[in-house]
Design a protein around this motif. Structure first.
Motif, short mmCIF file in Angstrom:
data_model
loop_
_atom_site.label_atom_id
_atom_site.label_comp_id
_atom_site.label_asym_id
_atom_site.label_seq_id
_atom_site.Cartn_x
_atom_site.Cartn_y
_atom_site.Cartn_z
N TYR A 1 0.83 -1.21 0.00
CA TYR A 1 0.00 0.00 0.00
C TYR A 1 0.86 1.26 0.00
O TYR A 1 0.61 2.20 -0.75
N GLU B 1 2.20 -2.44 -13.26
CA GLU B 1 0.80 -2.04 -13.15
C GLU B 1 -0.10 -3.19 -12.67
O GLU B 1 -1.14 -2.95 -12.07
N LEU C 1 -8.84 -4.48 -2.57
CA LEU C 1 -9.35 -3.40 -1.73
C LEU C 1 -10.82 -3.13 -2.04
O LEU C 1 -11.64 -2.98 -1.13
N GLU C 2 -11.15 -3.10 -3.31
CA GLU C 2 -12.54 -2.88 -3.71
C GLU C 2 -13.44 -3.99 -3.16
O GLU C 2 -14.55 -3.73 -2.68
N PHE D 1 2.32 1.71 -3.26
CA PHE D 1 1.26 2.08 -4.20
C PHE D 1 1.14 3.60 -4.25
O PHE D 1 0.87 4.18 -5.29
N LYS D 2 1.40 4.24 -3.12
CA LYS D 2 1.30 5.69 -3.01
C LYS D 2 2.56 6.41 -3.50
O LYS D 2 2.47 7.47 -4.10
N PHE E 1 -4.01 -5.13 -6.18
CA PHE E 1 -4.27 -4.50 -4.89
C PHE E 1 -5.63 -3.79 -4.91
O PHE E 1 -6.43 -3.95 -3.99
N ASN E 2 -5.88 -3.02 -5.95
CA ASN E 2 -7.15 -2.29 -6.04
C ASN E 2 -8.35 -3.23 -6.10
O ASN E 2 -9.38 -2.94 -5.49
N GLU F 1 -13.91 -3.53 0.67
CA GLU F 1 -14.69 -2.33 1.00
C GLU F 1 -16.12 -2.40 0.49
O GLU F 1 -16.94 -1.56 0.86
N ASN G 1 -0.75 -2.93 -8.99
CA ASN G 1 -1.75 -1.90 -8.70
C ASN G 1 -3.16 -2.45 -8.88
O ASN G 1 -4.03 -2.26 -8.02
N ARG G 2 -3.39 -3.11 -9.99
CA ARG G 2 -4.73 -3.64 -10.27
C ARG G 2 -5.12 -4.73 -9.29
O ARG G 2 -6.27 -4.78 -8.83
#
Length: 121
Positions: A53, A105, A115-116, A56-57, A111-112, A119, A108-109
């Motif tokens: 994370y 990339e 996370l999605e 990622f930032k 992890f997202n 959440e 990123n996908r």
């Protein structure tokens, strides 16, 4: 349908040959399943997820990550070695500093997507 220890199961014994053949014909090789399982094991660690994370930032050095996570540089280095072996992070040298970032990339996908999912209500 009947319930078996909280899981719905069929009460019939009918085999759906067309479905079975469809899935069997598209199954991945065992090595791919092993590699995917290994990837998710690496991602299954609380500290490594926090490191991912953070990366990622922003691209960060070990000192920065250790400060963010309130951990020793040695502990962070150990986790980064695991992430690097799994090709989840990469590094670059700039003089005496070593900066880490996500490998590509796909991370990123991945992890997202996770996370999605967590959440999602």
């Amino acid at each position: 349908m009947k319930e078996n220890q909280g899981i719905d199961v069929c009460s019939c014994t009918e085999i759906h040959e067309d479905c079975i053949e469809c899935v069997k014909n598209s199954m991945l090789e065992e090595k791919v399943f092993r590699d995917l399982s290994s990837l998710f094991k690496v991602l299954g660690d609380f500290t490594r997820i926090k490191i991912i994370y953070a990366l990622f930032k922003k691209e960060l050095c070990v000192c920065d990550i250790a400060e963010i996570l309130k951990m020793s540089q040695s502990a962070i280095s150990h986790q980064l070695r695991i992430l690097k072996t799994a090709r989840l992070v990469k590094f670059r040298r700039d003089g005496k500093s070593v900066y880490y970032s996500l490998d590509d990339e796909h991370i990123n996908r991945l992890f997202n997507a996770g996370l999605e999912h967590v959440e999602h209500n």
